[in-house]
Design a protein around this motif. Structure first.
Motif, PDB file in Angstrom:
ATOM      1  N   PHE A 132      22.973   9.619 -30.826  1.00 34.70           N
ATOM      2  CA  PHE A 132      22.746   8.213 -31.162  1.00 34.70           C
ATOM      3  C   PHE A 132      23.923   7.352 -30.716  1.00 34.70           C
ATOM      4  N   TYR A 133      25.120   7.892 -30.900  1.00 30.91           N
ATOM      5  CA  TYR A 133      26.276   7.150 -30.423  1.00 30.91           C
ATOM      6  C   TYR A 133      26.182   6.921 -28.911  1.00 30.91           C
ATOM      7  N   SER A 136      23.936   4.275 -27.880  1.00 30.18           N
ATOM      8  CA  SER A 136      24.418   2.928 -28.209  1.00 30.18           C
ATOM      9  C   SER A 136      25.453   2.419 -27.212  1.00 30.18           C
ATOM     10  N   LEU A 138      24.771   2.046 -24.119  1.00 25.01           N
ATOM     11  CA  LEU A 138      24.035   1.221 -23.145  1.00 25.01           C
ATOM     12  C   LEU A 138      24.133  -0.251 -23.551  1.00 25.01           C
ATOM     13  N   THR A 141      19.855  -2.742 -27.145  1.00 25.49           N
ATOM     14  CA  THR A 141      19.428  -1.840 -28.211  1.00 25.49           C
ATOM     15  C   THR A 141      18.116  -1.119 -27.871  1.00 25.49           C
ATOM     16  N   CYS A 144      18.304   2.747 -28.025  1.00 27.06           N
ATOM     17  CA  CYS A 144      18.506   3.170 -29.413  1.00 27.06           C
ATOM     18  C   CYS A 144      17.222   3.052 -30.211  1.00 27.06           C
TER      19      CYS A 144
ATOM     20  N   PHE B 132      19.118   5.229 -38.105  1.00 25.33           N
ATOM     21  CA  PHE B 132      19.499   4.815 -36.757  1.00 25.33           C
ATOM     22  C   PHE B 132      18.492   3.836 -36.177  1.00 25.33           C
ATOM     23  N   SER B 136      19.090  -0.154 -35.062  1.00 28.57           N
ATOM     24  CA  SER B 136      18.764  -0.633 -33.714  1.00 28.57           C
ATOM     25  C   SER B 136      17.893  -1.879 -33.734  1.00 28.57           C
ATOM     26  N   LEU B 138      18.832  -4.589 -35.117  1.00 29.72           N
ATOM     27  CA  LEU B 138      19.741  -5.738 -34.993  1.00 29.72           C
ATOM     28  C   LEU B 138      19.815  -6.168 -33.526  1.00 29.72           C
ATOM     29  N   GLU B 139      20.430  -7.324 -33.309  1.00 31.37           N
ATOM     30  CA  GLU B 139      20.345  -7.896 -31.956  1.00 31.37           C
ATOM     31  C   GLU B 139      21.205  -7.156 -30.930  1.00 31.37           C
ATOM     32  N   THR B 140      22.389  -6.716 -31.346  1.00 33.92           N
ATOM     33  CA  THR B 140      23.277  -6.055 -30.385  1.00 33.92           C
ATOM     34  C   THR B 140      23.455  -4.577 -30.734  1.00 33.92           C
ATOM     35  N   THR B 141      24.103  -3.852 -29.826  1.00 35.69           N
ATOM     36  CA  THR B 141      24.328  -2.424 -30.053  1.00 35.69           C
ATOM     37  C   THR B 141      25.546  -2.166 -30.938  1.00 35.69           C
ATOM     38  N   CYS B 144      24.852  -0.082 -34.110  1.00 32.91           N
ATOM     39  CA  CYS B 144      24.483   1.287 -33.722  1.00 32.91           C
ATOM     40  C   CYS B 144      25.716   2.077 -33.313  1.00 32.91           C
ATOM     41  N   ARG B 145      26.574   1.436 -32.523  1.00 31.56           N
ATOM     42  CA  ARG B 145      27.733   2.131 -31.969  1.00 31.56           C
ATOM     43  C   ARG B 145      28.716   2.508 -33.075  1.00 31.56           C
ATOM     44  N   GLY B 148      27.058   5.119 -35.268  1.00 30.54           N
ATOM     45  CA  GLY B 148      26.970   6.394 -34.546  1.00 30.54           C
ATOM     46  C   GLY B 148      28.310   7.108 -34.519  1.00 30.54           C
ATOM     47  N   GLU B 149      29.361   6.355 -34.209  1.00 26.66           N
ATOM     48  CA  GLU B 149      30.714   6.941 -34.171  1.00 26.66           C
ATOM     49  C   GLU B 149      31.133   7.452 -35.542  1.00 26.66           C
TER      50      GLU B 149
END
Lengths: 334, 334
Positions: A132-133, A136, A138, A141, A144, B132, B136, B138-141, B144-145, B148-149
């Motif tokens: 998943f990370y 993300s 890219l 979204t 994802c 997850f 995803s 939401l508007e931006t990654t 997620c990032r 995910g981390e």
């Protein structure tokens, strides 16, 4: 129909030949996977490298790359996503190995001797979250979201399968819904992502998504057939596990639905007490009936329909490979 | 230091009072969680609703919302992310319940009677993937990032903990690195996301992230202390599990590091054969030494440092609540 007729083939060699047009990209994906799964902690590194070797056919990355190539150029986003879907597939394999308490005694031999249930759970989670990370990283979204939805559907399918275990009366529709969720959905997701990130218009993206779903259906039905009639040496995995876990799969469902009431209760008895002996009797019964062949025909129909969805696409090497793949999926013996 | 001195308090009531400024938002998050986890399949619905009730303190959503409120307005993105982090936390709780084969006999009583290991694994995966997916939307990654981390780091921490189990010589630094990864990282992630989506500038976002990390360290050290000296009735969970699983936690590490060689080998013997009896002897030894108190002082120091990181922030209700939370985390008895 002749295009997807079943004949046993040497699966590994066939796949290597089939994937030749994307061999360079697949090698890059493998390198990417191996790099992503390196870890400074030696224990985690060992586990992650082991999981990297667990994956086998690389079917899902190949689907993603071939779908891309059937539409346009393969980009770095594709290779990232191909690594993501393989990591997710590996995570589900690792989690499949976790045993039910009730099965501990029976299955202890097959458990990875080095690790225990908790390590398997954590390693699977580690792969899931890393995947998943990676998705993300890219720009949008989209990846994802599509991967999140698809993997959630996979889990849903596996849970429905668990709920249906032991149910001799599992409807054929429920069996098909389960394999669509647990297997076909991720194949559909791979093809969709490949097409989308190659700039496909929505209609083409949808065609490839449907292609992946139907191919995935054929793949799982054949997997279930191999569990009944395959050779352990060829497939490289334990077989007969569906019967041992009281899982109704298509051949048994088709047999059940054609029996007279008296035979039905005998079949149900064998199914509900299926140990090694009764399992053998069930398989003989299936072999004497037309159920195995009928199930194979259903798989072949899905594969044929999959190939059919590509009819509007430009004739490319990648498209030809995807159609070849339909043939392979039903003809394989491993 | 007096700000974070330990005194037992009624944990539930204290938290309800503490979270009063965000009660309405927390209630919305709960409704969101409950809605998200509804499922048309009755089996999955039952499992998902059960998992919804498993979460307890709602500490992670509260951290996210309070960090947001300390910076700016709470938005719908915050409530979505608060549901995401709680779902992830619940997934890890569900997966914690999966037993090692070796532990089956010993722990069978504590396993959820209704389900088995495989169902626990699949339910956890279902929650992870749903979380997850939700991130995803939401508007931006960014969400997620970061999530995910952080969750990958949580898995890394749990794997390192597994690798260290049974190791009497686990260095104090490794213990701290493990709890930072498995617990503090997700708290840091919550505070960071709260601040970021409230429009914090990078310096403030970083302050809140550090706040969350230090608070999480204090939280986990106290959790480990409660596992040794808490009351099962008050905490509502089985205690003594760390010793039963041969896990070195801070008090034992601090005791070990102050012993003379002869006593050391006696301590090691008790640790390596710690059953119910030896466990009791270890706890008595810890109580007679200053190790429990020394560990509590380390937790208090982290809590105090956490509170200190907020010093530059405007004085708001939310900031005061976060500082109160530092006190609560070390004072709680559950």
């Amino acid at each position: 129909m002749s295009q997807v007729r079943s004949t046993n083939v040497d699966a590994r060699a066939s796949l290597a030949r089939l994937f030749a047009p994307i061999a360079a990209d697949l090698a890059q994906v493998d390198r990417r996977l191996q790099t992503e799964l390196r870890h400074p902690n030696p224990f985690i590194d060992e586990l992650a490298q082991h999981s990297f070797r667990m994956g086998g056919k690389r079917l899902r990355p190949a689907l993603l790359l071939l779908a891309a190539k059937a539409v346009g150029p393969v980009t770095d986003d594709h290779r990232t996503l191909a690594a993501v879907v393989e990591m997710i597939h590996t995570a589900t394999l690792v989690h499949d190995d976790v045993l039910d308490e009730a099965d501990v005694r029976r299955h202890l031999d097959t458990v990875n001797a080095r690790w225990n249930n908790q390590t398997s759970v954590l390693l699977g989670d580690f792969l899931f979250t890393h995947a998943f990370y990676l998705a993300s990283t890219l720009e949008t979204t989209f990846g994802c979201r599509v991967i999140g939805e698809a993997t959630n559907t996979v889990c849903e399918g596996e849970l429905r399968q668990t709920a249906g275990a032991g149910n001799f009366w599992l409807p054929r529709e429920e069996y098909l819904a389960i394999i669509e969720a647990k297997t076909a959905e991720l194949c559909a997701c791979c093809c969709r992502l490949g097409a989308h990130y190659a700039g496909a218009d929505p209609a083409v993206e949808d065609k490839l998504r449907i292609f992946g779903r139907k191919l995935g259906m054929a793949f799982q039905i054949v997997d279930d057939l191999l569990d009944l009639e395959g050779e352990e040496e060829t497939t490289g995995k334990s077989l007969g596990t569906d019967l041992a876990n009281r899982k109704m799969t298509l051949p048994l469902i088709l047999l059940r639905d054609q029996l007279a009431p008296q035979e039905l209760s005998r079949l149900q008895g064998l199914f509900e007490e299926s140990d090694a002996n009764h399992g053998g009797m069930l398989v003989s019964w299936l072999e004497e009936s037309s159920a195995l062949q009928a199930a194979r025909l259903v798989a072949e129909r899905y594969a044929m329909e999959a190939a059919g969805t590509l009819s509007g696409l430009e004739d490319t090497d990648a498209k030809r490979t995807l159609i070849e793949l339909c043939r392979f999926v039903v003809a394989r013996n491993a």
